[in-house]
Design a protein around this motif. Structure first.
Motif, PDB file in Angstrom:
ATOM      1  N   ILE A 288      88.213  12.366  88.713  1.00 51.26           N
ATOM      2  CA  ILE A 288      88.907  13.446  89.188  1.00 51.26           C
ATOM      3  C   ILE A 288      88.816  14.537  88.329  1.00 51.26           C
ATOM      4  CG2 ILE A 288      91.019  14.501  90.303  1.00 51.26           C
ATOM      5  CD1 ILE A 288      91.598  11.678  91.647  1.00 51.26           C
ATOM      6  N   SER A 289      89.204  14.404  87.006  1.00 50.22           N
ATOM      7  CA  SER A 289      89.195  15.296  85.929  1.00 50.22           C
ATOM      8  C   SER A 289      88.006  15.642  85.634  1.00 50.22           C
ATOM      9  CB  SER A 289      89.848  14.616  84.562  1.00 50.22           C
ATOM     10  OG  SER A 289      89.646  15.493  83.442  1.00 50.22           O
ATOM     11  N   ALA A 290      86.854  15.142  85.818  1.00 51.55           N
ATOM     12  CA  ALA A 290      85.236  15.690  85.551  1.00 51.55           C
ATOM     13  C   ALA A 290      84.846  16.594  86.646  1.00 51.55           C
ATOM     14  CB  ALA A 290      84.329  14.351  85.376  1.00 51.55           C
ATOM     15  N   ILE A 291      85.372  16.152  87.813  1.00 49.36           N
ATOM     16  CA  ILE A 291      85.038  17.142  89.197  1.00 49.36           C
ATOM     17  C   ILE A 291      85.804  18.336  88.905  1.00 49.36           C
ATOM     18  CG2 ILE A 291      85.131  17.120  91.730  1.00 49.36           C
ATOM     19  CD1 ILE A 291      84.620  14.249  91.678  1.00 49.36           C
ATOM     20  N   MET A 292      87.116  18.247  88.626  1.00 48.15           N
ATOM     21  CA  MET A 292      87.923  19.360  88.737  1.00 48.15           C
ATOM     22  C   MET A 292      87.342  20.490  87.333  1.00 48.15           C
ATOM     23  SD  MET A 292      92.012  19.503  88.619  1.00 48.15           S
ATOM     24  CE  MET A 292      92.698  21.024  89.119  1.00 48.15           C
ATOM     25  N   SER A 293      86.809  19.726  86.229  1.00 47.18           N
ATOM     26  CA  SER A 293      86.368  20.588  85.326  1.00 47.18           C
ATOM     27  C   SER A 293      85.244  21.331  85.777  1.00 47.18           C
ATOM     28  CB  SER A 293      86.186  19.777  83.993  1.00 47.18           C
ATOM     29  OG  SER A 293      85.022  19.052  84.179  1.00 47.18           O
ATOM     30  N   TRP A 294      84.308  20.582  86.548  1.00 46.47           N
ATOM     31  CA  TRP A 294      83.065  21.357  87.051  1.00 46.47           C
ATOM     32  C   TRP A 294      83.392  22.548  87.901  1.00 46.47           C
ATOM     33  CZ3 TRP A 294      80.747  16.022  88.836  1.00 46.47           C
ATOM     34  CH2 TRP A 294      80.239  15.542  87.641  1.00 46.47           C
TER      35      TRP A 294
ATOM     36  N   LEU B 269      89.233   9.531  76.410  1.00 52.69           N
ATOM     37  CA  LEU B 269      87.939  10.058  76.277  1.00 52.69           C
ATOM     38  C   LEU B 269      87.816  10.653  74.667  1.00 52.69           C
ATOM     39  CD1 LEU B 269      87.463  12.436  79.605  1.00 52.69           C
ATOM     40  CD2 LEU B 269      86.476  10.191  78.850  1.00 52.69           C
ATOM     41  N   GLU B 270      88.561  10.750  73.885  1.00 56.76           N
ATOM     42  CA  GLU B 270      88.642  11.242  72.541  1.00 56.76           C
ATOM     43  C   GLU B 270      87.824  10.475  71.766  1.00 56.76           C
ATOM     44  OE1 GLU B 270      88.583  13.944  69.779  1.00 56.76           O
ATOM     45  OE2 GLU B 270      89.356  14.377  71.847  1.00 56.76           O
ATOM     46  N   PRO B 271      87.955   9.224  71.781  1.00 58.71           N
ATOM     47  CA  PRO B 271      87.080   8.183  70.842  1.00 58.71           C
ATOM     48  C   PRO B 271      85.504   8.450  71.177  1.00 58.71           C
ATOM     49  CG  PRO B 271      88.947   7.081  71.602  1.00 58.71           C
ATOM     50  CD  PRO B 271      88.933   8.338  72.365  1.00 58.71           C
ATOM     51  N   PHE B 272      85.324   8.592  72.514  1.00 61.70           N
ATOM     52  CA  PHE B 272      83.853   8.568  73.059  1.00 61.70           C
ATOM     53  C   PHE B 272      83.195  10.141  72.671  1.00 61.70           C
ATOM     54  CE2 PHE B 272      85.657   5.723  76.002  1.00 61.70           C
ATOM     55  CZ  PHE B 272      84.696   4.690  75.833  1.00 61.70           C
ATOM     56  N   ARG B 273      84.234  11.166  72.779  1.00 60.74           N
ATOM     57  CA  ARG B 273      83.750  12.591  72.215  1.00 60.74           C
ATOM     58  C   ARG B 273      83.467  12.721  70.639  1.00 60.74           C
ATOM     59  NH1 ARG B 273      88.335  15.254  75.975  1.00 60.74           N
ATOM     60  NH2 ARG B 273      86.918  15.331  77.929  1.00 60.74           N
ATOM     61  N   ARG B 274      84.102  11.689  70.033  1.00 63.88           N
ATOM     62  CA  ARG B 274      83.908  11.801  68.479  1.00 63.88           C
ATOM     63  C   ARG B 274      82.585  11.193  68.225  1.00 63.88           C
ATOM     64  NH1 ARG B 274      88.171   8.620  66.489  1.00 63.88           N
ATOM     65  NH2 ARG B 274      89.664   9.156  68.082  1.00 63.88           N
ATOM     66  N   LEU B 275      82.174  10.001  68.984  1.00 68.02           N
ATOM     67  CA  LEU B 275      80.958   9.411  68.873  1.00 68.02           C
ATOM     68  C   LEU B 275      79.735   9.992  69.486  1.00 68.02           C
ATOM     69  CD1 LEU B 275      82.276   5.797  69.121  1.00 68.02           C
ATOM     70  CD2 LEU B 275      81.774   7.047  67.036  1.00 68.02           C
ATOM     71  N   ILE B 276      80.057  10.674  70.731  1.00 70.07           N
ATOM     72  CA  ILE B 276      78.824  11.114  71.477  1.00 70.07           C
ATOM     73  C   ILE B 276      78.798  12.639  71.392  1.00 70.07           C
ATOM     74  CG2 ILE B 276      77.618  11.016  73.673  1.00 70.07           C
ATOM     75  CD1 ILE B 276      79.415   8.419  74.157  1.00 70.07           C
TER      76      ILE B 276
ATOM     77  N   GLY C  11      75.764  21.375  75.921  1.00 75.10           N
ATOM     78  CA  GLY C  11      76.943  21.735  76.422  1.00 75.10           C
ATOM     79  C   GLY C  11      77.655  21.024  77.482  1.00 75.10           C
ATOM     80  N   ILE C  12      77.030  19.780  77.841  1.00 68.87           N
ATOM     81  CA  ILE C  12      77.260  19.048  78.886  1.00 68.87           C
ATOM     82  C   ILE C  12      78.101  17.752  78.243  1.00 68.87           C
ATOM     83  CG2 ILE C  12      76.937  17.494  80.835  1.00 68.87           C
ATOM     84  CD1 ILE C  12      74.563  19.361  81.132  1.00 68.87           C
ATOM     85  N   ASP C  13      79.307  17.520  78.227  1.00 67.59           N
ATOM     86  CA  ASP C  13      80.218  16.150  77.848  1.00 67.59           C
ATOM     87  C   ASP C  13      79.851  15.176  78.695  1.00 67.59           C
ATOM     88  OD1 ASP C  13      81.856  14.983  76.443  1.00 67.59           O
ATOM     89  OD2 ASP C  13      83.572  15.577  77.470  1.00 67.59           O
TER      90      ASP C  13
ATOM     91  N   ALA D 267      82.714   6.192  79.094  1.00 66.41           N
ATOM     92  CA  ALA D 267      84.381   5.721  79.358  1.00 66.41           C
ATOM     93  C   ALA D 267      84.225   4.881  80.696  1.00 66.41           C
ATOM     94  CB  ALA D 267      85.067   6.871  79.368  1.00 66.41           C
ATOM     95  N   LEU D 268      83.594   5.354  81.805  1.00 69.66           N
ATOM     96  CA  LEU D 268      83.770   4.717  82.986  1.00 69.66           C
ATOM     97  C   LEU D 268      82.987   3.663  83.054  1.00 69.66           C
ATOM     98  CD1 LEU D 268      83.138   7.810  85.497  1.00 69.66           C
ATOM     99  CD2 LEU D 268      85.229   6.501  85.227  1.00 69.66           C
ATOM    100  N   LEU D 269      81.765   3.427  82.497  1.00 67.14           N
ATOM    101  CA  LEU D 269      80.985   2.236  82.159  1.00 67.14           C
ATOM    102  C   LEU D 269      81.879   1.315  81.480  1.00 67.14           C
ATOM    103  CD1 LEU D 269      77.537   3.599  81.127  1.00 67.14           C
ATOM    104  CD2 LEU D 269      78.170   2.155  82.963  1.00 67.14           C
TER     105      LEU D 269
END
Length: 101
Positions: A22-28, A57-64, A69-71, A77-79
């Motif tokens: 829901i957060s990803a869809i809302m950000s789009w 999501l923060e640990p994934f954002r640090r690594l990936i 511009g697409i996160d 995280a879903l996987l």
């Protein structure tokens, strides 16, 4: 007792899974100006979802890194959450049954 613990763990992971989607869809929708954060309800929902999904999501954002511009961290995280729900929770249940009954 073990069934209840497994039920709670699975429920928490399920809520996290749907909060990320829901957060990803809302950000789009916000990025494409379909909905506007000047609306107080939209802002509160977006803020709450960001507070829930941010620590996940923060640990994934640090690594990936972002790709153009697409996160893509929500995908990973879903996987991970899906793998935990499918493989680790049943393994934990098998280990907890002898201990908790």
């Amino acid at each position: 007792m073990t069934g209840f613990v497994i039920f709670i763990l699975d429920g928490i992971l399920g809520i996290a899974y749907w909060a990320i989607i829901i957060s990803a869809i809302m950000s789009w929708l916000i990025a494409f100006n379909v909905i506007n954060t000047h609306n107080r309800v939209v802002y509160n929902i977006h803020y709450t979802l960001d507070r829930i999904t941010g620590p996940i999501l923060e640990p994934f954002r640090r690594l990936i890194p972002t790709l153009g511009g697409i996160d893509i961290s929500p995908i990973f995280a879903l996987l991970i959450i899906s793998g935990m729900r499918r493989f680790l929770i049943p393994m934990a249940a098998n280990g907890l049954y002898p201990i908790l009954g």
